[in-house]
Design a protein around this motif. Structure first.
Motif, mmCIF file in Angstrom:
data_model
loop_
_atom_site.group_PDB
_atom_site.id
_atom_site.type_symbol
_atom_site.label_atom_id
_atom_site.label_comp_id
_atom_site.label_asym_id
_atom_site.label_seq_id
_atom_site.Cartn_x
_atom_site.Cartn_y
_atom_site.Cartn_z
ATOM 1 N N GLN A 151 -7.131 13.137 3.998
ATOM 2 C CA GLN A 151 -5.962 14.006 4.164
ATOM 3 C C GLN A 151 -4.734 13.200 4.554
ATOM 4 O O GLN A 151 -3.614 13.554 4.204
ATOM 5 C CB GLN A 151 -6.246 15.093 5.201
ATOM 6 N N LYS B 268 -4.084 10.183 3.511
ATOM 7 C CA LYS B 268 -3.584 9.598 2.256
ATOM 8 C C LYS B 268 -2.841 10.651 1.428
ATOM 9 O O LYS B 268 -1.808 10.367 0.825
ATOM 10 C CB LYS B 268 -4.748 9.019 1.438
ATOM 11 N N VAL B 269 -3.404 11.870 1.413
ATOM 12 C CA VAL B 269 -2.755 12.962 0.665
ATOM 13 C C VAL B 269 -1.361 13.215 1.240
ATOM 14 O O VAL B 269 -0.377 13.366 0.509
ATOM 15 C CB VAL B 269 -3.610 14.244 0.711
ATOM 16 N N ARG C 84 0.838 -1.204 0.000
ATOM 17 C CA ARG C 84 0.000 0.000 0.000
ATOM 18 C C ARG C 84 0.880 1.265 0.000
ATOM 19 O O ARG C 84 0.603 2.237 -0.688
ATOM 20 C CB ARG C 84 -0.901 -0.029 1.230
ATOM 21 N N ILE D 27 0.622 11.212 2.984
ATOM 22 C CA ILE D 27 1.564 10.114 2.708
ATOM 23 C C ILE D 27 1.891 10.084 1.211
ATOM 24 O O ILE D 27 3.060 10.035 0.815
ATOM 25 C CB ILE D 27 0.964 8.766 3.162
ATOM 26 N N GLY D 28 0.837 10.163 0.394
ATOM 27 C CA GLY D 28 1.034 10.088 -1.050
ATOM 28 C C GLY D 28 1.908 11.201 -1.575
ATOM 29 O O GLY D 28 2.752 10.990 -2.458
ATOM 30 N N MET E 122 -3.305 4.797 5.693
ATOM 31 C CA MET E 122 -3.158 4.593 4.256
ATOM 32 C C MET E 122 -4.473 4.183 3.621
ATOM 33 O O MET E 122 -4.529 3.894 2.427
ATOM 34 C CB MET E 122 -2.080 3.542 3.976
ATOM 35 N N LEU F 129 0.838 4.321 -2.702
ATOM 36 C CA LEU F 129 0.580 5.731 -2.365
ATOM 37 C C LEU F 129 1.763 6.631 -2.704
ATOM 38 O O LEU F 129 1.591 7.729 -3.235
ATOM 39 C CB LEU F 129 0.265 5.877 -0.869
ATOM 40 N N GLN F 130 2.967 6.158 -2.372
ATOM 41 C CA GLN F 130 4.109 7.079 -2.448
ATOM 42 C C GLN F 130 4.888 6.977 -3.745
ATOM 43 O O GLN F 130 5.641 7.889 -4.072
ATOM 44 C CB GLN F 130 5.052 6.826 -1.274
ATOM 45 N N PHE G 8 -1.453 13.018 -5.428
ATOM 46 C CA PHE G 8 -1.547 13.482 -4.047
ATOM 47 C C PHE G 8 -0.777 14.782 -3.832
ATOM 48 O O PHE G 8 -1.155 15.610 -3.016
ATOM 49 C CB PHE G 8 -1.042 12.414 -3.081
#
Lengths: 666, 392
Positions: free
Chosen positions: B257, B259-260, A27, B262-263, B353, A31-32, A39
């Protein structure tokens, strides 16, 4: 159960743990690494608020470079709502109450309720302080600055406002600006200079016409905000770019003379009892236009009554605006030079003459015997008899003489023939078509908003008109042509069209599109980014001998015995600076004083200027309108020195329109 | 394996006298798990950095150290506590457990009875001056030790009656915690119990039945009036099939937020102290339950991956300690701690996450908070204790 079972179960537990950590890593990778771009955009939007910064508006300069509209610094009191909302309720009330009191002391009366209304204005971004008072005295700024702690969120800031060094001079031409309204906002949605709801926009005149140049490109302030949308700090932005400067053809010194002469002409008309007028003189409305006869460049354009564009700074009150918009006050906002539509009266005769010449029913040598009246052939009754003003008989007149003395009978006949001999002359619309070549019955295309197009009537027009409006008489008759020939009936011209057509007679037949703006200068570098070239609106094939005959007659108007403007031009140096002109006295109703009209150009041989004057319900053209033009020709010819326009636009007194002529009928 | 687990050996030789410790090759201090200790300390340091980053203030130059100083103090106390817990042979705890269990139950009764303070919809704290005590945190440790000692006595022979006795141990505190109500912490007890039952010899069909019971139980809790509306919304928001009432409450805001944050970190992150979601407080609860988002945003995949690796290493060492323990009690204690630790890490990181429901569970050694930090140290103390006494 076997003894080694716990070891196996521990392994199962280990596998579960590994699986859980693996899914966390997966995950995290998504995400990253895979979705990070998306994001990052959201994170940026979360923290940055972009606030527009208004750019200075471009200036407006006259032809000699004098600044007519500038930006000045004015002190404005603003409230930062983000600060105010953090205060305790009673503390907030105290701040507003003391501020209202301080403003009222500084003669900017405001109640707490007024301020609350300003604060509730949704047009302002929450990050932009809201103005609550404008143009406040410097004393108040100092006072507030010293007490900053007592007035949290309140600031006295210097802001750029429109400044008019010449006061109300040229107001109708320059126009004014104001806060953008919803309709205007929609109209500029695609502008490359983005607007916000509290921006100012050109509302009239050149401010409106040249909005896209004058407006600066707003800059931006990027503010970082926290989760509660509280501003934290400035993190950048683009500086605003000032708007472009607009350079006019207009000469502010001549403009000042024109406005002064116009005002004086109206005042003198009011003072004079108009003998033989059907109604009392009003003379509250008038306009005059000075064109460069060789290009159509507008040298001066005055309209009366006038207003002060500075009244519109920071928004005009409803009552003030209603006053300026009220017909009872003669609608001071109207620019009558382009929005007023008038019967031109006798000033129309040169164009009737040219129509006759080009149709072949008239030569420069043609003479008639003017007995003082004209009877429509084949028609009986009093309504078939058309008379000169006051029934005066001019005897034998040719084209030139008929213009000089303003013989109606000469032109009545021409008008009648266009109708009666229409089969030979090109049909019922031929007269109209010939006249329209002079730029009538359509917009001149001047670079000012709200121009009216005037009207040349015809049988076709009448039929259409009577379908829309109830009219007394829907059938076009010979009499309609007769009236039209002398600029009466349903003929309507704007003073600008009159000036343009007279310029065309003078320059040999070119009707120029009148234009206000000469150049656009870059707001930052001052470089010329656009030069406006003269543009032909239409062209009339004016044979030299025809022109000579017409100009001879027009010159006679100001110089010869019997000329309708000789009184107004007595003592004028006509040898050095011959003026070709025509007066007009246009009837506007059975109970009203006539409109005084004047059309002209000079010097007659190779004209430099064309001037029209129109005074509404002011009496005879030769008596009241001609002196206004005379004054301007005095100045333009150099016999009276052209004095610099007064700063602030305040005239000491009325100018002298010497000599004051006696009543002249035309 | 060097030392296979021996569940039958119950009578151990007493440890050597203190004077001979230094010469005894099996002396406990020689067998401290340095890797586990190193991981704990490394995560603690990172935790302090992140607590500072998310509490220093919203201005880029802000330097508020109030909370990070408190957290550092908690960690200092925690290290001492960990050492103290490790020093006393864990077998002694068997005797102390019932008394501690009683005290914890009493505290839990007191906290829901009105003596506790309410915050964020649940009544879970005692306010003690500037500090807060959350009795459900020490309850985790006490329940682990109680379960371990009970399961050891039953010696892999779990019939239904014994199973019910075992289940009663976590059942009582769980019931009190659900009265607060705090579903997340209650679920921690479920995880501990399941993990320990697995190793303690529960029968396969009992596991299946209990799992079914657990799912039904959670369903009942969600559909009863026990939880606050917002708690339910938060709990279910990760499913992205929110009910209308939850959308109106913007229940997914926190997770969105997170997720934002971390992403947006990407590979390397914004840099320590440079994360805007973190500095501007855009993710609520960022220094406590959502601390992982600060790591994600500021240190990126490299940083948060490292943190997960450290936490994974710790899980491995705890698992290894369970395997190496000299007696079933040690194994069971370590399995309890492993279940507690892994569940908290997975639930906490998973919730930030967006793959687990949002419940108020802290990330061990990272999240700001006294009770949870001390509990995590005590739990590690137990594991160290078991590990260092594997030869004695």
């Amino acid at each position: 159960m076997k003894k080694d079972a716990p070891g196996m179960r521990l392994s199962i537990l280990g596998i579960v743990v590994v699986a859980l950590f693996t899914s966390l890593f997966a995950r995290l990778w998504y995400l990253q690494v895979m979705a990070t771009d998306e994001f990052q955009v959201v994170a940026q939007a979360n923290r940055v608020r972009v606030v527009p910064v208004e750019a200075p508006r471009g200036r407006i300069l006259d032809v000699t470079g004098k600044v007519l509209v500038d930006n000045a610094i004015s002190v404005q009191v603003t409230i930062d709502r983000t600060v105010l909302e953090k205060l305790e309720k009673d503390e907030r009330a105290t701040v507003l109450a003391s501020l209202a009191e301080a403003l009222s002391r500084a003669s900017k009366a405001k109640t707490v309720a007024d301020i609350e209304t300003d604060l509730a204005n949704q047009r302002y971004s929450p990050y932009v302080p809201v103005p609550v008072a404008s143009d406040v005295p410097e004393d108040l700024k100092i006072w507030l600055d010293e007490r900053a702690a007592e007035f949290p969120g309140v600031s006295a800031v210097r802001v750029a406002v429109r400044y008019y060094p010449y006061g109300s001079l040229g107001a109708h031409v320059l126009g004014y600006t104001g806060q953008i309204n919803d309709t205007e906002f929609e109209g500029v949605a695609d502008s490359d200079k983005p607007y916000t709801l509290n921006d100012e926009i050109g509302k009239s005149g050149l401010e409106l016409q040249y909005e896209s140049y004058l407006r600066g490109t707003p800059g931006t302030r990027e503010i970082e905000v926290d989760a509660a949308n509280e501003p934290i700090r400035d993190i950048g932005g683009d500086p605003p770019i000032p708007g472009d400067d607009v350079v006019l053809n207009l000469n502010i010194d001549v403009q000042a003379q024109a406005e002064q002469a116009l005002k004086t002409g109206l005042t003198f008309a009011q003072r004079r009892a108009c003998a033989g007028c059907k109604g009392g003189v009003v003379a509250e409305v008038g306009s005059t236009v000075v064109l460069d006869a060789r290009t159509g460049a507008v040298v001066a354009m005055a309209s009366y009554p006038t207003y002060n564009p500075a009244d519109f700074i920071d928004g005009i009150s409803d009552s003030e605006f209603a006053y300026l918009d009220d017909p009872a006050n003669f609608s001071p906002q109207n620019n009558y030079a382009i929005q007023g539509q008038y019967a031109p009266g006798s000033t129309f005769k040169p164009f009737t003459a040219e129509a006759g010449l080009s149709a072949g029913i008239l030569t420069p040598q043609t003479t008639i015997n003017d007995s003082g009246s004209f009877a429509v052939p084949g028609c009986t009754g009093d309504s078939c008899i058309f008379r000169n003003d006051n029934g005066k008989a001019y005897g034998t007149v040719n084209l030139s003489r008929s213009l000089t003395v303003s013989s109606d009978v000469f032109f009545y006949g021409l008008g009648a023939r266009f109708w009666r001999e229409q089969d030979a002359l090109g049909g019922p619309e031929a007269f109209r078509s010939l006249l329209e070549r002079w730029g009538f019955s359509k917009d001149t295309g001047i670079d000012l908003p709200y121009e009216q197009s005037g009207r040349i009537p015809s049988p076709q027009w009448l039929t259409k008109f009577c379908q829309e409006v109830d009219c007394l008489e829907a059938t076009w008759r010979t009499g309609d042509n007769v009236n039209m020939a002398v600029g009466q009936g349903s003929v309507l011209l704007t003073p600008l069209q009159i000036a343009g057509a007279y310029a065309a007679i003078g320059n040999g037949g070119i009707v120029w599109t009148p234009y206000m703006v000469k150049q656009i200068l870059d707001g930052v570098t001052g470089e010329v980014i656009k030069t406006i070239e003269p543009k032909e609106l239409s062209r009339v094939e004016l044979l030299p001998e025809w022109r000579a005959a017409i100009v001879d007659g027009l010159q006679g108007v100001t110089t010869r015995e019997g000329g309708t403007a000789t009184g107004a031009f007595s003592g004028f140096n006509s040898v050095a600076y011959p003026v070709a002109a025509k007066t007009g006295t246009a009837q506007v109703g059975s109970k009203k004083a006539p409109n005084a009209v004047f059309g002209s150009f000079a010097p007659a041989g190779n004209p430099q200027y064309a001037i029209s004057v129109l005074l509404q319900e002011a009496g005879y053209g030769g008596t009241t309108a001609a002196p206004v033009a005379r004054r301007l020709y005095d100045v333009l010819s150099g016999s009276i020195p052209l004095t610099p326009a007064p700063l602030g636009g305040k005239f000491d007194d009325l100018t002298t329109l010497a000599p004051e002529p006696g009543d002249v009928r035309d | 394996m060097a030392a296979p687990t021996n569940f039958s050996s119950r009578n151990q030789v007493a440890p050597g006298a203190a004077g001979r410790l230094s010469r005894n090759p099996s002396a406990p201090w020689r067998h401290i798990d340095l890797l586990l200790l190193g991981c704990v300390l490394a995560v603690c340091v990172l935790g302090c950095l992140m607590v500072f980053s998310s509490t220093r203030g919203s201005d880029p130059t802000a330097f508020d150290t109030t909370l990070v100083a408190k957290q550092a103090l908690f960690m200092g106390i925690g290290i001492v506590l960990m050492a103290m817990v490790a020093l006393v042979d864990y077998r002694r705890y068997r005797e102390w457990a019932p008394a501690a269990y009683g005290v914890v139950l009493l505290l839990l009764v007191m906290v829901v009875s009105g003596l506790g303070s309410e915050s964020k919809g649940s009544q879970a704290w005692f306010q003690l001056g500037p500090f807060q005590l959350q009795p459900s945190e020490p309850a985790k440790i006490v329940v682990i030790v109680m379960l371990a000692s009970l399961l050891e006595q039953f010696n892999q022979e779990l019939n239904v009656q014994r199973l019910i006795m075992v289940l009663a141990v976590p059942g009582l505190p769980m019931a009190l915690i659900m009265l607060q109500p705090d579903l997340g912490t209650a679920l921690v007890f479920v995880a501990i119990t399941m993990g320990m039952l697995l190793i303690g010899g529960v029968q396969g069909r009992h596991i299946a039945a209990l799992t079914l019971l657990g799912i039904v139980g959670v369903g009942i809790v969600l559909n009863s009036g026990m939880l606050q509306e917002y708690q339910k919304c938060r709990f279910t928001s990760f499913l992205e099939t929110e009910s209308r009432v939850c959308i109106e409450r913007d229940a997914s805001y926190n997770q969105d937020q997170a997720k934002v944050a971390i992403g947006s970190g990407g590979w390397l992150g914004a840099g320590l102290g440079q994360g805007t979601q973190t500095r501007l407080g855009i993710v609520p609860e960022q220094h406590t339950d959502f601390i992982f988002t600060a790591v994600g945003e500021e240190l990126g995949f490299v940083g948060s991956g490292t943190l997960l690796t450290l936490l994974g290493l710790m899980a491995w060492r705890i698992w290894r300690a369970a395997q190496l323990a000299r007696d079933p009690l040690g194994t069971l204690i370590c399995v309890g701690v492993l279940s507690l630790f892994v569940f908290q890490v997975f639930e906490n990181v998973g919730m930030t996450m967006g793959i687990m429901p949002v419940t108020g569970i802290p990330l061990p050694f990272m999240s700001y908070g006294g009770s949870s930090t001390l509990t995590a140290f005590v739990a590690m103390g137990l594991v160290m204790n078991v590990h260092m006494r594997r030869f004695t």
